[in-house]
Enzyme design. Structure first.
Site, PDB file in Angstrom:
ATOM      1  N   LYS A 131      -2.856   4.925  -2.600  1.00  0.00           N
ATOM      2  CA  LYS A 131      -3.835   5.699  -1.857  1.00  0.00           C
ATOM      3  C   LYS A 131      -4.214   6.897  -2.721  1.00  0.00           C
ATOM      4  CE  LYS A 131      -4.083   3.515   2.116  1.00  0.00           C
ATOM      5  NZ  LYS A 131      -5.370   2.982   2.637  1.00  0.00           N
TER       6      LYS A 131
ATOM      7  N   ASP B 220     -13.970  -1.834   2.242  1.00  0.00           N
ATOM      8  CA  ASP B 220     -13.066  -2.047   3.377  1.00  0.00           C
ATOM      9  C   ASP B 220     -13.830  -1.562   4.618  1.00  0.00           C
ATOM     10  OD1 ASP B 220     -11.119  -1.833   5.372  1.00  0.00           O
ATOM     11  OD2 ASP B 220      -9.725  -0.611   4.234  1.00  0.00           O
TER      12      ASP B 220
ATOM     13  N   LYS C  10      -0.894  -0.910  -4.491  1.00  0.00           N
ATOM     14  CA  LYS C  10      -2.131  -0.188  -4.158  1.00  0.00           C
ATOM     15  C   LYS C  10      -1.769   1.268  -3.902  1.00  0.00           C
ATOM     16  CE  LYS C  10      -4.729  -0.118   0.147  1.00  0.00           C
ATOM     17  NZ  LYS C  10      -5.425  -0.963   1.139  1.00  0.00           N
TER      18      LYS C  10
ATOM     19  N   SER D 158       0.860  -1.176   0.000  1.00  0.00           N
ATOM     20  CA  SER D 158       0.000   0.000   0.000  1.00  0.00           C
ATOM     21  C   SER D 158       0.901   1.231   0.000  1.00  0.00           C
ATOM     22  CB  SER D 158      -0.875  -0.042   1.260  1.00  0.00           C
ATOM     23  OG  SER D 158      -1.649   1.125   1.373  1.00  0.00           O
TER      24      SER D 158
ATOM     25  N   GLY E 109      -4.457  -4.841   5.490  1.00  0.00           N
ATOM     26  CA  GLY E 109      -3.443  -4.641   6.526  1.00  0.00           C
ATOM     27  C   GLY E 109      -3.709  -3.361   7.291  1.00  0.00           C
TER      28      GLY E 109
ATOM     29  N   LYS F 117     -10.319  -7.618   6.843  1.00  0.00           N
ATOM     30  CA  LYS F 117      -9.371  -7.227   7.895  1.00  0.00           C
ATOM     31  C   LYS F 117      -9.887  -7.808   9.204  1.00  0.00           C
ATOM     32  CE  LYS F 117      -7.715  -2.772   6.117  1.00  0.00           C
ATOM     33  NZ  LYS F 117      -7.910  -1.313   6.209  1.00  0.00           N
TER      34      LYS F 117
ATOM     35  N   GLU G 148     -10.980   0.673  -3.900  1.00  0.00           N
ATOM     36  CA  GLU G 148     -11.345   0.317  -2.524  1.00  0.00           C
ATOM     37  C   GLU G 148     -12.030   1.503  -1.835  1.00  0.00           C
ATOM     38  OE1 GLU G 148      -7.879  -1.257  -0.573  1.00  0.00           O
ATOM     39  OE2 GLU G 148      -8.766  -1.132   1.420  1.00  0.00           O
TER      40      GLU G 148
ATOM     41  N   ASP H  17      -7.080   2.974  -3.352  1.00  0.00           N
ATOM     42  CA  ASP H  17      -7.852   2.988  -2.103  1.00  0.00           C
ATOM     43  C   ASP H  17      -8.133   4.439  -1.717  1.00  0.00           C
ATOM     44  OD1 ASP H  17      -9.001   2.608   0.363  1.00  0.00           O
ATOM     45  OD2 ASP H  17      -7.269   1.606   1.276  1.00  0.00           O
TER      46      ASP H  17
HETATM   47  O1  OSB Z   1      -7.442   1.422   4.193  1.00  0.00           O
HETATM   48  O2  OSB Z   1      -6.341  -0.340   3.892  1.00  0.00           O
HETATM   49  C1  OSB Z   1      -6.490   0.723   4.473  1.00  0.00           C
HETATM   50  C2  OSB Z   1      -3.533   1.377   6.775  1.00  0.00           C
HETATM   51  C3  OSB Z   1      -4.177   1.896   7.872  1.00  0.00           C
HETATM   52  C4  OSB Z   1      -5.523   2.070   7.846  1.00  0.00           C
HETATM   53  C5  OSB Z   1      -6.245   1.714   6.711  1.00  0.00           C
HETATM   54  C6  OSB Z   1      -5.619   1.161   5.611  1.00  0.00           C
HETATM   55  C7  OSB Z   1      -4.228   1.031   5.636  1.00  0.00           C
HETATM   56  C8  OSB Z   1      -3.439   0.561   4.520  1.00  0.00           C
HETATM   57  C9  OSB Z   1      -2.108  -0.056   4.870  1.00  0.00           C
HETATM   58  O3  OSB Z   1      -3.742   0.704   3.372  1.00  0.00           O
HETATM   59  C10 OSB Z   1      -2.089  -1.486   4.631  1.00  0.00           C
HETATM   60  C11 OSB Z   1      -0.879  -2.178   5.214  1.00  0.00           C
HETATM   61  O4  OSB Z   1      -0.815  -2.411   6.437  1.00  0.00           O
HETATM   62  O5  OSB Z   1      -0.009  -2.535   4.434  1.00  0.00           O
HETATM   63 MG    MG Z   2      -8.563   0.415   2.746  1.00  0.00          MG
END
Ligand code: OSB
Ligand code: MG
Length: 385
Positions: A179, A255, A177, A151, A307, A279, A230, A205
């Site tokens: 953001k 999510d 992925k 991510s 994650g 998750k 996402e 995401d």
């Molecule tokens: O939206 O998936 C998410 C991290 C913290 C809170 C929300 C998200 C995330 C990530 C990181 O995208 C995912 C990771 O731990 O690699």
């Molecule tokens: Mg997410």
């Protein structure tokens, strides 16, 4: 299993680089851990003394979800631990618990899934260590390695992002992925797609940053051959996600909106999600996560393991979960070094773009005492009270 002691530990871990999402930037990970000391059955008529670990995935501030570390600490201390442990077990003594019973015992408390999941995880780890069984085996894993996606946070500019993504691809990550947020979306995605080509497994995401009024704009993502988008809309916009999904070619993956197998079923049935990010913390634990996995498999819906910047403890458990065969897409299960220069456990490393599923009893990993000590901010014995 007879629990003797429960402690909550808070560790603050510096991130290797700031992580920016639509809800903010973080530079450290404040992790809340649950440590359980117990005498567990070994499954052969004997018992052994074990220590089990759970990790609460809540963030320091309630910006991804309503839960946050201080709130989880409070509800674990004053509600969840007493509710689970103070009740007399079959032999009349308090502290007699088993992992399968945790969710039911905690059901009178509304919500607080991340706090509940952490407690269940610690009990489950202890129980499995007693039996000498790995979490992967217990959950029904079929793989020994899981594909590793990464991510990537929002960067200051497109060139920086392309450089960061190139670095991860050089390390071997099999899926990227990005953001995204309003004002940080199409240009970033276009640059990454153009630079790295059509074969790159790419998804985005939004962490709930858009509204249905942005539908025309979001549809432009259809040009980039994404695996999925996402959580484009708000957490409780299930119906709006269904409407958006009907007009977009890119699959929608929820999510934040999915907090239980019931949510997942409703979202799938109404067409609000065609892929599910599972998750364990968000849904109240690994056992509920398996139920969502099973539901996705029944309905032929793709699923992957999300994650939450986990330490090696949560990372180990996520790898075990992602080894079930209904996890059909690479998860956000990166190497420890993606986030931390030093993990509290032995670090997870990439092996040809994959993470190895631990095979030892329980989580198969435990904190290295000196590392834990070095990052420890607070430690509280919460039971016996
Ligand atoms: O939206 O998936 C998410 C991290 C913290 C809170 C929300 C998200 C995330 C990530 C990181 O995208 C995912 C990771 O731990 O690699
Ligand atoms: Mg997410």
């Amino acid at each position: 299993m007879q629990v003797h002691r429960i402690e909550l530990l808070q560790v603050r871990m510096p991130l290797v680089s700031p992580f920016t999402t639509s809800f903010g930037t973080q530079e450290t990970r404040l992790a809340l851990l649950v440590r359980v000391e117990a005498t567990a059955d070994d499954g052969r008529g004997g018992t052994s003394d074990v220590v089990g670990w759970g990790e609460c995935v809540a963030g320091e501030h309630p910006v991804y979800s309503a839960e946050y570390v201080a709130g989880c600490h409070h509800v674990l201390t004053h509600e969840l631990v007493p509710l689970l442990l103070a009740a007399p077990g079959p032999d009349g003594r308090p502290g007699d618990v088993n992992a399968d019973g945790v969710a039911t015992a905690l059901a009178p408390i509304v919500g607080h899934h991340m706090a509940k999941a952490a407690l269940e995880m610690a009990v489950l780890d202890a129980e499995l260590r007693g039996r000498g069984q790995s979490l992967a085996d217990h959950l029904g894993a079929t793989r020994t390695l899981v594909p590793s996606g990464v991510s990537v946070g929002i960067q200051d500019d497109v060139d920086t992002l392309v450089g960061v993504v190139g670095g991860y691809l050089d390390e071997g990550y099999v899926r990227i992925k990005l953001k995204v947020a309003p004002g940080h979306d199409l240009d970033l995605v276009r640059a990454v797609r153009t630079t790295f080509g059509d074969d790159l497994l790419l998804q985005v995401d939004a962490n709930a940053a858009y509204t249905l009024a942005d539908a025309d704009h979001l549809r432009r993502l259809d040009d980039f051959g994404l695996l999925l988008v996402e959580q484009p809309l708000a957490t409780d916009d299930l119906w709006e996600h269904a409407q958006l999904a009907r007009t977009m070619a890119t699959p929608i993956c929820l999510d934040e909106s999915i907090e239980s197998v019931a949510d997942a079923t409703a979202a799938i049935e109404m067409g609000a999600t065609t892929v599910v990010n599972i998750k364990p913390g968000r849904v109240g634990g690994y056992l509920e996560a398996v139920r969502i996995h099973d539901r996705c498999r029944e309905r032929g819906v793709d699923a992957w393991c999300g994650g939450m910047l986990e330490t090696g403890l949560g990372r180990a458990a996520n790898a075990a979960l992602a080894a079930l065969d209904g996890f059909t897409l690479p998860g956000d299960i990166s190497a420890s070094a993606r986030f931390f220069a030093e993990d509290i456990t032995e670090p997870f490393v990439l092996e040809d773009g994959h993470i190895r599923v631990p095979t030892g009893p329980g989580l198969g990993v435990a904190p290295v005492p000196e590392r834990l000590e070095g990052m420890l901010e607070r430690r509280d014995e919460v039971w016996p009270a």
